[in-house]
Design a protein around this motif. Structure first.
Motif, PDB file in Angstrom:
ATOM      1  N   ARG A 108      42.946 -29.575  29.724  1.00 44.18           N
ATOM      2  CA  ARG A 108      43.044 -31.017  29.485  1.00 44.18           C
ATOM      3  C   ARG A 108      43.699 -31.271  28.122  1.00 44.18           C
ATOM      4  NH1 ARG A 108      38.323 -34.609  30.076  1.00 44.18           N
ATOM      5  NH2 ARG A 108      39.822 -36.010  31.088  1.00 44.18           N
ATOM      6  N   PHE A 109      44.491 -32.314  28.061  1.00 48.11           N
ATOM      7  CA  PHE A 109      45.275 -32.541  26.846  1.00 48.11           C
ATOM      8  C   PHE A 109      45.210 -33.995  26.405  1.00 48.11           C
ATOM      9  CE2 PHE A 109      48.157 -33.361  30.369  1.00 48.11           C
ATOM     10  CZ  PHE A 109      48.921 -34.442  29.962  1.00 48.11           C
ATOM     11  N   GLY A 110      45.577 -34.197  25.156  1.00 44.60           N
ATOM     12  CA  GLY A 110      45.691 -35.533  24.592  1.00 44.60           C
ATOM     13  C   GLY A 110      47.111 -35.776  24.132  1.00 44.60           C
ATOM     14  N   ILE A 111      47.439 -37.047  23.931  1.00 46.04           N
ATOM     15  CA  ILE A 111      48.755 -37.443  23.428  1.00 46.04           C
ATOM     16  C   ILE A 111      48.550 -38.372  22.245  1.00 46.04           C
ATOM     17  CG2 ILE A 111      50.888 -38.709  23.900  1.00 46.04           C
ATOM     18  CD1 ILE A 111      50.588 -37.941  26.849  1.00 46.04           C
ATOM     19  N   VAL A 112      49.287 -38.126  21.177  1.00 50.00           N
ATOM     20  CA  VAL A 112      49.325 -39.021  20.024  1.00 50.00           C
ATOM     21  C   VAL A 112      50.781 -39.371  19.758  1.00 50.00           C
ATOM     22  CG1 VAL A 112      48.971 -39.215  17.529  1.00 50.00           C
ATOM     23  CG2 VAL A 112      47.215 -38.158  18.967  1.00 50.00           C
ATOM     24  N   THR A 113      51.075 -40.667  19.625  1.00 47.27           N
ATOM     25  CA  THR A 113      52.432 -41.099  19.341  1.00 47.27           C
ATOM     26  C   THR A 113      52.406 -42.399  18.562  1.00 47.27           C
ATOM     27  OG1 THR A 113      54.645 -41.346  20.321  1.00 47.27           O
ATOM     28  CG2 THR A 113      52.815 -42.460  21.442  1.00 47.27           C
ATOM     29  N   GLY A 114      53.569 -42.823  18.098  1.00 47.71           N
ATOM     30  CA  GLY A 114      53.669 -44.046  17.323  1.00 47.71           C
ATOM     31  C   GLY A 114      54.093 -45.228  18.171  1.00 47.71           C
ATOM     32  N   GLY A 115      53.504 -46.393  17.929  1.00 49.73           N
ATOM     33  CA  GLY A 115      53.881 -47.603  18.641  1.00 49.73           C
ATOM     34  C   GLY A 115      52.892 -47.983  19.719  1.00 49.73           C
ATOM     35  N   ALA A 116      52.197 -49.105  19.556  1.00 46.89           N
ATOM     36  CA  ALA A 116      51.119 -49.487  20.465  1.00 46.89           C
ATOM     37  C   ALA A 116      51.594 -49.686  21.895  1.00 46.89           C
ATOM     38  CB  ALA A 116      50.451 -50.771  19.960  1.00 46.89           C
ATOM     39  N   ALA A 117      52.825 -50.146  22.095  1.00 47.00           N
ATOM     40  CA  ALA A 117      53.311 -50.429  23.444  1.00 47.00           C
ATOM     41  C   ALA A 117      53.424 -49.186  24.301  1.00 47.00           C
ATOM     42  CB  ALA A 117      54.664 -51.139  23.371  1.00 47.00           C
ATOM     43  N   TRP A 118      53.434 -48.012  23.666  1.00 46.90           N
ATOM     44  CA  TRP A 118      53.613 -46.786  24.434  1.00 46.90           C
ATOM     45  C   TRP A 118      52.377 -46.391  25.239  1.00 46.90           C
ATOM     46  CZ3 TRP A 118      57.716 -44.591  26.112  1.00 46.90           C
ATOM     47  CH2 TRP A 118      58.917 -44.690  25.405  1.00 46.90           C
ATOM     48  N   GLU A 119      51.199 -46.912  24.928  1.00 46.13           N
ATOM     49  CA  GLU A 119      50.008 -46.432  25.631  1.00 46.13           C
ATOM     50  C   GLU A 119      50.119 -46.644  27.133  1.00 46.13           C
ATOM     51  OE1 GLU A 119      45.154 -46.596  25.772  1.00 46.13           O
ATOM     52  OE2 GLU A 119      46.209 -47.630  24.163  1.00 46.13           O
ATOM     53  N   GLY A 120      50.340 -47.871  27.565  1.00 46.58           N
ATOM     54  CA  GLY A 120      50.448 -48.132  28.996  1.00 46.58           C
ATOM     55  C   GLY A 120      51.621 -47.421  29.628  1.00 46.58           C
ATOM     56  N   MET A 121      52.752 -47.396  28.928  1.00 42.80           N
ATOM     57  CA  MET A 121      53.950 -46.749  29.456  1.00 42.80           C
ATOM     58  C   MET A 121      53.715 -45.247  29.662  1.00 42.80           C
ATOM     59  SD  MET A 121      56.517 -48.824  26.925  1.00 42.80           S
ATOM     60  CE  MET A 121      57.995 -47.869  27.254  1.00 42.80           C
ATOM     61  N   LEU A 122      53.041 -44.619  28.703  1.00 44.79           N
ATOM     62  CA  LEU A 122      52.814 -43.176  28.819  1.00 44.79           C
ATOM     63  C   LEU A 122      51.749 -42.852  29.862  1.00 44.79           C
ATOM     64  CD1 LEU A 122      53.088 -42.019  25.105  1.00 44.79           C
ATOM     65  CD2 LEU A 122      54.651 -41.498  26.985  1.00 44.79           C
ATOM     66  N   ARG A 123      50.738 -43.703  30.005  1.00 44.51           N
ATOM     67  CA  ARG A 123      49.758 -43.464  31.069  1.00 44.51           C
ATOM     68  C   ARG A 123      50.442 -43.511  32.435  1.00 44.51           C
ATOM     69  NH1 ARG A 123      44.648 -42.930  29.496  1.00 44.51           N
ATOM     70  NH2 ARG A 123      44.032 -43.741  27.439  1.00 44.51           N
ATOM     71  N   GLU A 124      51.358 -44.441  32.620  1.00 45.40           N
ATOM     72  CA  GLU A 124      52.103 -44.505  33.866  1.00 45.40           C
ATOM     73  C   GLU A 124      52.993 -43.275  34.036  1.00 45.40           C
ATOM     74  OE1 GLU A 124      54.177 -48.193  33.584  1.00 45.40           O
ATOM     75  OE2 GLU A 124      52.326 -49.381  33.544  1.00 45.40           O
ATOM     76  N   PHE A 125      53.593 -42.827  32.942  1.00 43.93           N
ATOM     77  CA  PHE A 125      54.453 -41.649  32.989  1.00 43.93           C
ATOM     78  C   PHE A 125      53.650 -40.411  33.388  1.00 43.93           C
ATOM     79  CE2 PHE A 125      56.335 -37.924  30.991  1.00 43.93           C
ATOM     80  CZ  PHE A 125      57.656 -38.020  31.416  1.00 43.93           C
ATOM     81  N   VAL A 126      52.500 -40.220  32.768  1.00 44.53           N
ATOM     82  CA  VAL A 126      51.660 -39.061  33.095  1.00 44.53           C
ATOM     83  C   VAL A 126      51.197 -39.131  34.547  1.00 44.53           C
ATOM     84  CG1 VAL A 126      49.462 -37.925  32.571  1.00 44.53           C
ATOM     85  CG2 VAL A 126      50.945 -38.681  30.705  1.00 44.53           C
ATOM     86  N   ALA A 127      50.871 -40.321  35.016  1.00 42.77           N
ATOM     87  CA  ALA A 127      50.464 -40.481  36.412  1.00 42.77           C
ATOM     88  C   ALA A 127      51.601 -40.093  37.353  1.00 42.77           C
ATOM     89  CB  ALA A 127      50.023 -41.917  36.679  1.00 42.77           C
ATOM     90  N   ALA A 128      52.837 -40.469  37.011  1.00 46.11           N
ATOM     91  CA  ALA A 128      53.986 -40.126  37.843  1.00 46.11           C
ATOM     92  C   ALA A 128      54.204 -38.619  37.908  1.00 46.11           C
ATOM     93  CB  ALA A 128      55.241 -40.817  37.312  1.00 46.11           C
ATOM     94  N   LEU A 129      53.791 -37.914  36.860  1.00 44.08           N
ATOM     95  CA  LEU A 129      53.872 -36.451  36.870  1.00 44.08           C
ATOM     96  C   LEU A 129      52.737 -35.816  37.668  1.00 44.08           C
ATOM     97  CD1 LEU A 129      54.755 -35.654  33.126  1.00 44.08           C
ATOM     98  CD2 LEU A 129      56.317 -35.740  35.078  1.00 44.08           C
ATOM     99  N   GLY A 130      51.758 -36.622  38.072  1.00 48.65           N
ATOM    100  CA  GLY A 130      50.595 -36.093  38.779  1.00 48.65           C
ATOM    101  C   GLY A 130      49.591 -35.427  37.861  1.00 48.65           C
ATOM    102  N   LEU A 131      49.579 -35.826  36.577  1.00 48.07           N
ATOM    103  CA  LEU A 131      48.734 -35.159  35.585  1.00 48.07           C
ATOM    104  C   LEU A 131      47.648 -36.060  35.009  1.00 48.07           C
ATOM    105  CD1 LEU A 131      51.464 -33.177  33.587  1.00 48.07           C
ATOM    106  CD2 LEU A 131      49.922 -32.303  35.361  1.00 48.07           C
TER     107      LEU A 131
END
Length: 239
Positions: A108-131
């Motif tokens: 299991r992994f975590g992600i840290v990045t800059g910019g608040a707008a990325w949270e929803g976008m990255l959750r969708e991205f990870v979901a698209a990867l099946g992860l």
């Protein structure tokens, strides 16, 4: 091996930062050409900017991709990745996809990045990867990746704190995501109880692993266009 690195935002400073870091990692094993988006946002921090960046990445591929053996999309959101793979005649590696697969292989992994707008976008991205089930935590910090690239020292403490929060939430590794954060994982890692993965380095490893083999793809149907750059318009006619 000839690698085309595409920074799909319009910040040449970020292009130089990530390209320098990748070249050090390559250590002469490959030749790198780095290009910056011809149009679009200075740094990607919204869905609109990401959509425009996908177009800029395709434009860069059409203009500069003729002599490369692999393409590295050097943006943690991977804007336009699937479209790039559709038009590219060589393997295309996305920074975020490569980092997430590398991290998920360790648990299991975590992600840290800059910019608040990325949270929803990255959750969708990870979901698209099946992860999604492998994502233990995702933390964004207030400075954008562009701001962090301009003054990394000012962001080290808050980035380390966010990485520790991911570990406390069950992450066995943490991805420090973003081209503008190149090189910071090594500086933060001693302050975090689990391994910290630099997304730039994960992408470079994936590019090298792709080799110089031809990309296996289905050619899209030719299509006429209006208003695009000449190279991209030509690529759509002869994909």
């Amino acid at each position: 091996m000839r690698i085309l690195l595409i920074n799909p935002n319009t910040s040449a400073h970020v292009t130089d930062l990530v390209a320098d870091h990748v070249r050090r990692q390559l250590g002469g094993r490959a030749e790198l050409r780095a290009v910056t988006g011809r149009f679009g946002a200075r740094y990607i921090a919204s869905r609109a900017a990401a959509a425009i960046a996908g177009h800029a990445a395709l434009d860069a591929l059409a203009e500069h991709g003729g002599a490369c053996d692999a393409v590295y999309l050097a943006c943690f959101g991977d804007p336009g990745l699937l479209a790039l793979r559709e038009l590219s005649r060589v393997p295309v590696i996305g920074m975020a996809e490569a980092a997430c697969h590398e991290a998920a292989a360790a648990g299991r992994f975590g992600i840290v990045t800059g910019g608040a707008a990325w949270e929803g976008m990255l959750r969708e991205f990870v979901a698209a990867l099946g992860l999604s089930d492998a994502l233990a935590a995702l933390r964004t910090v207030a400075p954008s990746g562009g701001a962090i690239a301009r003054d990394p020292d000012a962001a080290l403490a808050i980035l380390a704190e966010a990485c520790r929060a991911c570990a406390a939430s069950g992450a066995e590794t943490v991805i420090l995501g973003g081209a503008g954060l190149a090189g910071l994982a090594a500086r933060i890692a001693p302050q975090v109880s689990v391994p910290v993965i630099c997304s730039v380095e994960a992408g470079t490893r994936a590019v090298l692993a792709s080799g110089a083999s031809a990309s296996i793809r289905s050619r899209p149907d030719p299509v006429e266009s209006v208003g695009l750059g000449p190279a991209l318009a030509a690529r759509l006619i002869d994909p």
